[in-house]
Design an enzyme around this catalytic site. Structure first.
Site, PDB file in Angstrom:
ATOM      1  N   THR A   9     -18.011  34.978  -3.014  1.00 51.36           N
ATOM      2  CA  THR A   9     -17.918  36.094  -2.088  1.00 51.36           C
ATOM      3  C   THR A   9     -18.736  37.279  -2.596  1.00 51.36           C
ATOM      4  O   THR A   9     -19.471  37.925  -1.849  1.00 51.36           O
ATOM      5  CB  THR A   9     -16.442  36.497  -1.911  1.00 51.36           C
ATOM      6  OG1 THR A   9     -15.704  35.336  -1.553  1.00 51.36           O
ATOM      7  CG2 THR A   9     -16.289  37.540  -0.849  1.00 51.36           C
ATOM      8  N   GLY A  59     -18.575  26.167  -5.132  1.00 53.53           N
ATOM      9  CA  GLY A  59     -18.129  26.315  -6.510  1.00 53.53           C
ATOM     10  C   GLY A  59     -16.637  26.530  -6.560  1.00 53.53           C
ATOM     11  O   GLY A  59     -16.008  26.795  -5.532  1.00 53.53           O
ATOM     12  N   PRO A  60     -16.058  26.372  -7.752  1.00 53.91           N
ATOM     13  CA  PRO A  60     -14.612  26.550  -7.884  1.00 53.91           C
ATOM     14  C   PRO A  60     -14.204  27.981  -7.539  1.00 53.91           C
ATOM     15  O   PRO A  60     -15.060  28.867  -7.503  1.00 53.91           O
ATOM     16  CB  PRO A  60     -14.333  26.246  -9.361  1.00 53.91           C
ATOM     17  CG  PRO A  60     -15.625  25.924  -9.985  1.00 53.91           C
ATOM     18  CD  PRO A  60     -16.717  26.059  -9.010  1.00 53.91           C
ATOM     19  N   PRO A  61     -12.917  28.204  -7.302  1.00 48.73           N
ATOM     20  CA  PRO A  61     -12.452  29.541  -6.955  1.00 48.73           C
ATOM     21  C   PRO A  61     -12.753  30.538  -8.078  1.00 48.73           C
ATOM     22  O   PRO A  61     -12.695  30.179  -9.253  1.00 48.73           O
ATOM     23  CB  PRO A  61     -10.939  29.378  -6.796  1.00 48.73           C
ATOM     24  CG  PRO A  61     -10.696  27.930  -6.668  1.00 48.73           C
ATOM     25  CD  PRO A  61     -11.828  27.223  -7.315  1.00 48.73           C
ATOM     26  N   GLY A  62     -13.080  31.741  -7.693  1.00 45.01           N
ATOM     27  CA  GLY A  62     -13.239  32.811  -8.684  1.00 45.01           C
ATOM     28  C   GLY A  62     -14.556  32.823  -9.411  1.00 45.01           C
ATOM     29  O   GLY A  62     -14.702  33.505 -10.416  1.00 45.01           O
ATOM     30  N   GLY A  73     -17.354  33.841  -8.054  1.00 41.02           N
ATOM     31  CA  GLY A  73     -18.217  34.896  -7.540  1.00 41.02           C
ATOM     32  C   GLY A  73     -18.973  34.547  -6.284  1.00 41.02           C
ATOM     33  O   GLY A  73     -20.012  35.134  -6.021  1.00 41.02           O
ATOM     34  N   ASP A  96       4.656  18.188 -22.080  1.00 38.96           N
ATOM     35  CA  ASP A  96       3.755  17.384 -22.907  1.00 38.96           C
ATOM     36  C   ASP A  96       3.678  15.966 -22.378  1.00 38.96           C
ATOM     37  O   ASP A  96       2.602  15.383 -22.270  1.00 38.96           O
ATOM     38  CB  ASP A  96       4.268  17.338 -24.349  1.00 38.96           C
ATOM     39  CG  ASP A  96       4.357  18.719 -24.954  1.00 38.96           C
ATOM     40  OD1 ASP A  96       3.635  19.600 -24.470  1.00 38.96           O
ATOM     41  OD2 ASP A  96       5.139  18.899 -25.899  1.00 38.96           O
ATOM     42  N   GLU A 148       6.234  22.742 -32.357  1.00 44.41           N
ATOM     43  CA  GLU A 148       4.873  23.280 -32.300  1.00 44.41           C
ATOM     44  C   GLU A 148       4.057  22.842 -33.511  1.00 44.41           C
ATOM     45  O   GLU A 148       2.886  22.483 -33.390  1.00 44.41           O
ATOM     46  CB  GLU A 148       4.895  24.809 -32.214  1.00 44.41           C
ATOM     47  CG  GLU A 148       5.567  25.373 -30.968  1.00 44.41           C
ATOM     48  CD  GLU A 148       5.019  24.793 -29.680  1.00 44.41           C
ATOM     49  OE1 GLU A 148       3.850  24.361 -29.664  1.00 44.41           O
ATOM     50  OE2 GLU A 148       5.781  24.748 -28.695  1.00 44.41           O
ATOM     51  N   HIS A 159       2.691  19.416 -32.992  1.00 38.88           N
ATOM     52  CA  HIS A 159       1.428  19.402 -32.253  1.00 38.88           C
ATOM     53  C   HIS A 159       0.264  19.728 -33.182  1.00 38.88           C
ATOM     54  O   HIS A 159      -0.754  19.034 -33.213  1.00 38.88           O
ATOM     55  CB  HIS A 159       1.420  20.485 -31.166  1.00 38.88           C
ATOM     56  CG  HIS A 159       2.246  20.166 -29.956  1.00 38.88           C
ATOM     57  ND1 HIS A 159       2.101  19.019 -29.238  1.00 38.88           N
ATOM     58  CD2 HIS A 159       3.212  20.886 -29.319  1.00 38.88           C
ATOM     59  CE1 HIS A 159       2.944  19.039 -28.217  1.00 38.88           C
ATOM     60  NE2 HIS A 159       3.633  20.156 -28.253  1.00 38.88           N
TER      61      HIS A 159
HETATM   62  P1  ADP Z   1     -14.845  33.377  -5.085  1.00 39.95           P
HETATM   63  O1  ADP Z   1     -15.218  33.934  -3.757  1.00 39.95           O
HETATM   64  O2  ADP Z   1     -15.883  32.473  -5.648  1.00 39.95           O
HETATM   65  O3  ADP Z   1     -13.508  32.745  -5.138  1.00 39.95           O
HETATM   66  P2  ADP Z   1     -15.046  36.098  -5.837  1.00 39.95           P
HETATM   67  O4  ADP Z   1     -16.456  36.348  -5.457  1.00 39.95           O
HETATM   68  O5  ADP Z   1     -14.031  36.624  -4.914  1.00 39.95           O
HETATM   69  O6  ADP Z   1     -14.786  34.575  -6.120  1.00 39.95           O
HETATM   70  O7  ADP Z   1     -14.835  36.689  -7.299  1.00 39.95           O
HETATM   71  C1  ADP Z   1     -13.684  37.383  -7.665  1.00 39.95           C
HETATM   72  C2  ADP Z   1     -13.986  38.418  -8.723  1.00 39.95           C
HETATM   73  O8  ADP Z   1     -14.323  37.801  -9.957  1.00 39.95           O
HETATM   74  C3  ADP Z   1     -15.187  39.266  -8.388  1.00 39.95           C
HETATM   75  O9  ADP Z   1     -14.809  40.369  -7.631  1.00 39.95           O
HETATM   76  C4  ADP Z   1     -15.707  39.679  -9.749  1.00 39.95           C
HETATM   77  O10 ADP Z   1     -15.029  40.807 -10.223  1.00 39.95           O
HETATM   78  C5  ADP Z   1     -15.342  38.518 -10.621  1.00 39.95           C
HETATM   79  N1  ADP Z   1     -16.464  37.619 -10.818  1.00 39.95           N
HETATM   80  C6  ADP Z   1     -16.537  36.338 -10.439  1.00 39.95           C
HETATM   81  N2  ADP Z   1     -17.693  35.769 -10.797  1.00 39.95           N
HETATM   82  C7  ADP Z   1     -18.407  36.723 -11.423  1.00 39.95           C
HETATM   83  C8  ADP Z   1     -19.698  36.755 -12.027  1.00 39.95           C
HETATM   84  N3  ADP Z   1     -20.489  35.664 -12.057  1.00 39.95           N
HETATM   85  N4  ADP Z   1     -20.104  37.907 -12.588  1.00 39.95           N
HETATM   86  C9  ADP Z   1     -19.310  38.993 -12.560  1.00 39.95           C
HETATM   87  N5  ADP Z   1     -18.097  39.028 -11.996  1.00 39.95           N
HETATM   88  C10 ADP Z   1     -17.618  37.906 -11.444  1.00 39.95           C
HETATM   89 ZN    ZN Z   2       5.015  20.652 -26.771  1.00 38.86          ZN
HETATM   90 MG    MG Z   3     -14.126  34.001  -2.012  1.00 33.23          MG
END
Ligand code: ADP
Ligand code: ZN
Ligand code: MG
Length: 625
Positions: free
Chosen positions: A217, A210-213, A215, A509, A433, A436
């Protein structure tokens, strides 16, 4: 640290000198000593290598035993003790006649046996001691950096049997399918016998993509927290080190440890660091990675499916992974954690507001609506920013206003109130602006305008127009893309219309519009020149788009694509200009209102141009600056 040791050494030297120099001598200069000698006042003395010491009795030579009076130097300044006899010492200078003069004056004199301990201590023991100290210090530094010299191949995997943080599935939201998939793994780790009795095989490896961030990890840690089994966590880059062969040794060590502790979980984060396709990139250090990967493949085959060791892994570049890793029997189950939808976003917000005091007016649903495309990490960031902003204004509870401010801060960067624009620039930004916004408002398929602002934000934006889709959208039609391009060009069209001249403000733009137009023609088959041919290289699945994609077609086609893109942009620009010309009065009213208020919200804007609520859709919010 070195300075400390040097300081200690100096202190030692000083104290030695103090120790060896007996007290009770008055220190006088050599010339004073010679003067006393000339007057015959020196009773006796001992001449050392570096010092002359002795006894002076003032007035002793008055009986004429000394030299002739006319050669007498002036009376030396009398010591503070006046004229009594005193013991003196003087630093010796090169003076070959000293012995003769001493004999002449009839002084009783001898030499000083040089002490051996002092100089030896200084010239030999001290440097050696310092070197030893330095050596100990260095080896300690090195030791803490790379562990014991013999322990290179040992895996630095952290064993976290009961994770201190106690993450559970409750801490994750908006990923229910993933939870269901992984609940099975948790259940197997808890009651392996039930599965064995049924002859069911649990997958050895589960890959979280999945994309970064989103969850990934966190999810792995939650699985460990739910299953309450030993959890070995290691990131892919930790395998690949400076020394060849270490990675493979680490993999072996990791699996040996894990097998002894089964049932347990091994978690390899950022798997693409080791698991990249072999033989693609020929660069130095590649060998090491391939060896590590091979060892990983071997180890994954080396244990039985139901041995109780489960390998979890996470990556956002699954397309880069070696095929061999993904075949059945290895990472044969993939769990996708995608960017959350509206419901998911609301649920994630609810997870993260735990423990944060909220004002009564807070509407998380609205915040979820305003944050399409946000990942879980972004949402967590929004709530944290809101809490920080609340602390800054000194309030006790997080209010809806501050939450929305935090959303904008995450999208467009922090406000920069200190950035002062001249009135001319401000007028230009305002018209840009509103350009736009007006073009978007008069395009059927454009996302509704949410906010217009001329408060500078972030690095570059002098002002911005925020458009928000009304719902989650996965597909975009051709007319929607065209309307988007038109909206992006509206800023420049407005500048040209009002000021008769364009500025550098439309740089972003233009870039974005060009990228969109290019994709329409060369990726989506929406143009003539490439036809149905998709001729851009594929983009990474979950990593953010880089913008420029390499074309995979003949030079002629590439040229035709360029021409078509140019035409497409010119057509959209002409449309934008036409819209603005038709609504010239609106343009002026909204711009002057914006100059007065600095920000306009959706309702105000609609009221000014006499529009009532209308539908529209789109994707992630991107402020046009
Ligand atoms: P990844 O490993 O996918 O890049 P992480 O697991 O490190 O992302 O997520 C970073 C932070 O974002 C987590 O510590 C949490 O606080 C928040 N987060 C991400 N996804 C969720 C989720 N589905 N529910 C709750 N918190 C989330
Ligand atoms: Zn502009
Ligand atoms: Mg991670």
């Amino acid at each position: 640290m070195i300075a400390l040791y040097l300081g200690l050494a100096l202190l030692l030297v000083w104290s030695c000198q103090g120790f060896f120099a007996p007290t009770g001598y008055r220190t006088i200069s050599y010339s004073q000593f010679k003067a006393h000698l000339a007057r015959g006042e020196v009773e006796r003395c001992s001449v050392g290598e570096t010092r002359v010491r002795g006894q002076i009795v003032p007035g002793l030579g008055a009986d004429g035993m000394g030299l002739r009076p006319e050669t007498l130097p002036a009376e030396p300044e009398a010591g503070p003790e006046g004229l009594g006899p005193f013991a003196f010492q003087a630093v010796r200078v090169e003076d070959p006649d000293l012995v003769r003069e001493l004999l002449q004056a009839g002084v009783e004199f001898d030499g000083i046996q040089p002490t051996l301990i002092g100089p030896m201590l200084l010239t030999w023991l001290l440097p050696i001691g310092m070197i030893v100290l330095f050596w100990i210090w260095m080896s300690r530094r090195l030791g803490s950096a790379s562990g014991n010299l013999m322990g290179f191949g040992k895996s630095p995997a952290r064993l976290a049997a009961d994770l201190e943080t106690q993450v559970t599935f409750d801490d994750l939201a908006g990923c229910d399918e993933a939870k269901i998939e992984l609940a099975e793994v948790v259940d197997f780790l808890k009651n392996p016998d039930r599965y064995r009795a049924l002859g069911a095989k649990i997958p050895k490896g589960v890959l979280l993509v999945g994309p970064p961030g989103t969850g990934k990890t966190l999810m792995a840690r939650a699985v460990a927290g739910e299953a309450q089994v030993p959890f070995f966590s290691l990131s892919g880059s930790e395998f690949v080190e400076m020394f060849v062969g270490v990675g493979a040794a680490r993999v072996r060590d990791l699996f040996n440890q894990a097998k002894r502790q089964a049932p347990c979980i091994i978690f390899i984060d950022e798997l693409d660091a080791v698991g990249r396709q072999r033989g693609v990139h020929i660069v130095a250090g590649n060998d090491e990675r391939e060896q590590t990967l091979n060892q990983l493949l071997v180890e994954m085959d080396g244990f039985e499916a139901n041995a109780g060791v489960i390998l979890l892994s996470a990556t956002n570049r699954p397309e880069l992974l070696d095929r061999a890793l993904l075949r059945p029997g290895r990472f044969d189950r993939q769990v996708v954690l995608d960017a959350p939808d509206l419901r998911g976003r609301k649920a994630i917000l609810q997870v993260h507001v735990r423990g944060k005091p909220l004002a009564d007016d807070v509407d998380l649903e609205k915040i979820a609506l305003e944050t399409p495309g946000f990942s879980g990490a972004d949402l967590a960031n929004v709530l944290n920013e809101a809490a920080l902003l609340t602390a800054r204004v000194g309030a006790k509870q997080i209010s809806q206003d501050l939450l929305e401010e935090a959303v904008e801060k995450v999208i467009a960067g922090p406000e920069r109130k200190s950035r002062r624009l001249s009135d001319d620039d401000k007028r230009r930004v305002a018209y840009h602006e509103v350009g736009h916004a007006l073009v978007a408002a008069h395009s059927e398929h454009a996302d509704p305008v949410h906010k217009i602002s001329i408060v500078p934000r972030g690095r570059a934006a002098l002002g911005y127009t925020l458009q928000l889709p009304t719902g989650d959208q996965v597909l975009q039609s051709q007319s929607e893309l065209l309307d988007r391009i038109r909206g992006l060009l509206g800023g420049r069209a407005s500048e040209e219309l009002i000021f008769g001249e364009v500025s550098t403000g439309a740089k972003d733009d233009l870039q974005r519009a060009t990228m969109l137009a290019r994709e329409m023609v060369s990726v989506y088959g929406m143009g003539e020149s490439a036809g149905l041919m998709g001729c851009a290289e594929p983009e990474p699945l979950y990593a953010p788009a880089t913008g420029s994609r390499k074309l995979d077609c003949s030079n002629e086609t590439a040229r035709e694509i360029d021409i078509e893109v140019k035409q497409l942009l010119a057509g959209a620009y002409a449309d934008a200009r036409r819209i603005l010309e038709a609504h010239r009065t609106d343009l002026d009213t909204v711009a002057s209102e914006l100059l007065r208020k600095e920000t306009l919200r959706e309702a105000e804007f609609r009221h000014l141009i006499g529009q009532d609520a209308s539908g529209g859709t789109g994707s992630a919010p991107e402020p046009s600056s």
